[in-house]
Design an enzyme around this catalytic site. Sequence first.
Site, PDB file in Angstrom:
ATOM      1  N   ASP A  88      -5.499  -0.557  -6.538  1.00  0.00           N
ATOM      2  CA  ASP A  88      -5.996   0.487  -5.654  1.00  0.00           C
ATOM      3  C   ASP A  88      -7.069   1.265  -6.416  1.00  0.00           C
ATOM      4  OD1 ASP A  88      -6.105   2.301  -3.553  1.00  0.00           O
ATOM      5  OD2 ASP A  88      -4.360   3.424  -4.193  1.00  0.00           O
TER       6      ASP A  88
ATOM      7  N   VAL B 225      -0.398  -0.156   2.830  1.00  0.00           N
ATOM      8  CA  VAL B 225       0.273  -1.381   3.278  1.00  0.00           C
ATOM      9  C   VAL B 225       1.654  -1.510   2.640  1.00  0.00           C
ATOM     10  CG1 VAL B 225      -1.872  -2.618   3.769  1.00  0.00           C
ATOM     11  CG2 VAL B 225      -0.883  -2.756   1.476  1.00  0.00           C
TER      12      VAL B 225
ATOM     13  N   ARG C 219      10.073  -3.386   1.075  1.00  0.00           N
ATOM     14  CA  ARG C 219       9.699  -4.446   0.131  1.00  0.00           C
ATOM     15  C   ARG C 219      10.128  -5.822   0.628  1.00  0.00           C
ATOM     16  NH1 ARG C 219       8.207  -1.941  -4.768  1.00  0.00           N
ATOM     17  NH2 ARG C 219       9.417  -0.114  -5.331  1.00  0.00           N
TER      18      ARG C 219
ATOM     19  N   GLY D 224       6.676  -3.963  -7.419  1.00  0.00           N
ATOM     20  CA  GLY D 224       5.956  -4.517  -6.278  1.00  0.00           C
ATOM     21  C   GLY D 224       5.531  -5.973  -6.397  1.00  0.00           C
TER      22      GLY D 224
HETATM   23  P1  IMP Z   1      -3.655   2.020  -8.922  1.00  0.00           P
HETATM   24  O1  IMP Z   1      -3.396   2.547 -10.301  1.00  0.00           O
HETATM   25  O2  IMP Z   1      -4.172   3.095  -8.008  1.00  0.00           O
HETATM   26  O3  IMP Z   1      -4.522   0.803  -8.872  1.00  0.00           O
HETATM   27  O4  IMP Z   1      -2.232   1.746  -8.336  1.00  0.00           O
HETATM   28  C1  IMP Z   1      -1.666   0.532  -8.146  1.00  0.00           C
HETATM   29  C2  IMP Z   1      -0.243   0.742  -7.704  1.00  0.00           C
HETATM   30  O5  IMP Z   1      -0.153   1.714  -6.651  1.00  0.00           O
HETATM   31  C3  IMP Z   1       0.295  -0.541  -7.106  1.00  0.00           C
HETATM   32  O6  IMP Z   1       0.883  -1.370  -8.089  1.00  0.00           O
HETATM   33  C4  IMP Z   1       1.278  -0.042  -6.075  1.00  0.00           C
HETATM   34  O7  IMP Z   1       2.526   0.159  -6.669  1.00  0.00           O
HETATM   35  C5  IMP Z   1       0.729   1.293  -5.634  1.00  0.00           C
HETATM   36  N1  IMP Z   1      -0.035   1.169  -4.366  1.00  0.00           N
HETATM   37  C6  IMP Z   1      -1.359   1.327  -4.193  1.00  0.00           C
HETATM   38  N2  IMP Z   1      -1.714   1.135  -2.900  1.00  0.00           N
HETATM   39  C7  IMP Z   1      -0.572   0.838  -2.247  1.00  0.00           C
HETATM   40  C8  IMP Z   1      -0.278   0.510  -0.866  1.00  0.00           C
HETATM   41  O8  IMP Z   1      -1.137   0.453   0.030  1.00  0.00           O
HETATM   42  N3  IMP Z   1       1.030   0.256  -0.586  1.00  0.00           N
HETATM   43  C9  IMP Z   1       2.019   0.310  -1.521  1.00  0.00           C
HETATM   44  N4  IMP Z   1       1.790   0.597  -2.810  1.00  0.00           N
HETATM   45  C10 IMP Z   1       0.498   0.861  -3.174  1.00  0.00           C
END
Ligand code: IMP
Length: 181
Positions: A104, A154, A166, A45
């Site tokens: 996130d 998003v 993407r 991403g």
């Molecule tokens: P975390 O471990 O929950 O902070 O996850 C982060 C990862 O989740 C990011 O690097 C994204 O790959 C994915 N992610 C979290 N929210 C979104 C979103 O709204 N759209 C797309 N990918 C997301």
Amino acid sequence: MKLSDDIEKVLISEEQLEAINTRLAKELSTDYAEKNPIFVCVLKGAVLFLTDLVRKMDSPVEIEFMDVSSYGDEMTSSGDVKILKDLDVSVAGRDVVFIEDIIDTGLTLKYLIELFKTRQAKSVRICTLLDKEENRQVNIKSDYVGTTVPNEFVVGYGLDFAEKYRNLPYIGVLKPEVYQN
Ligand code: IMP
């Protein structure tokens, strides 16, 4: 099909992304002017963000890639992180900056930061394009933030849903019917 037909609204336009990258590149160039940091881009991403960001920097940086997966369903993170591709270089004694697309829950970065401490990086900071603060489950704070976003799913500018979207040049919110199907 047209990708843009699946987008409910544009959250961050191309112009706004450009302005964010210009600001962050300036901050990073100043803070890391003499440090030759390693920018660790978390695949996939953050790739578009990384490439636009470093092109605006006028100080030396090294670029490395890591690929991680966190088990869970497709739209949430479980914190159970698995390294799919590790770095090819040692980070011992080096200044590291994680380049992320979005934080996130924070579980992925929490895991990576702990890991890099055990690998004896000199410093570890985070630069994220997007921060979904509301959804945080662990105490992780990004040192450089493009912008905060509401707790909505998003896509675009590197971010995907099921590997799609993407390549949209902006960040948008998907129409609910796209992921409910
Ligand atoms: P975390 O471990 O929950 O902070 O996850 C982060 C990862 O989740 C990011 O690097 C994204 O790959 C994915 N992610 C979290 N929210 C979104 C979103 O709204 N759209 C797309 N990918 C997301």
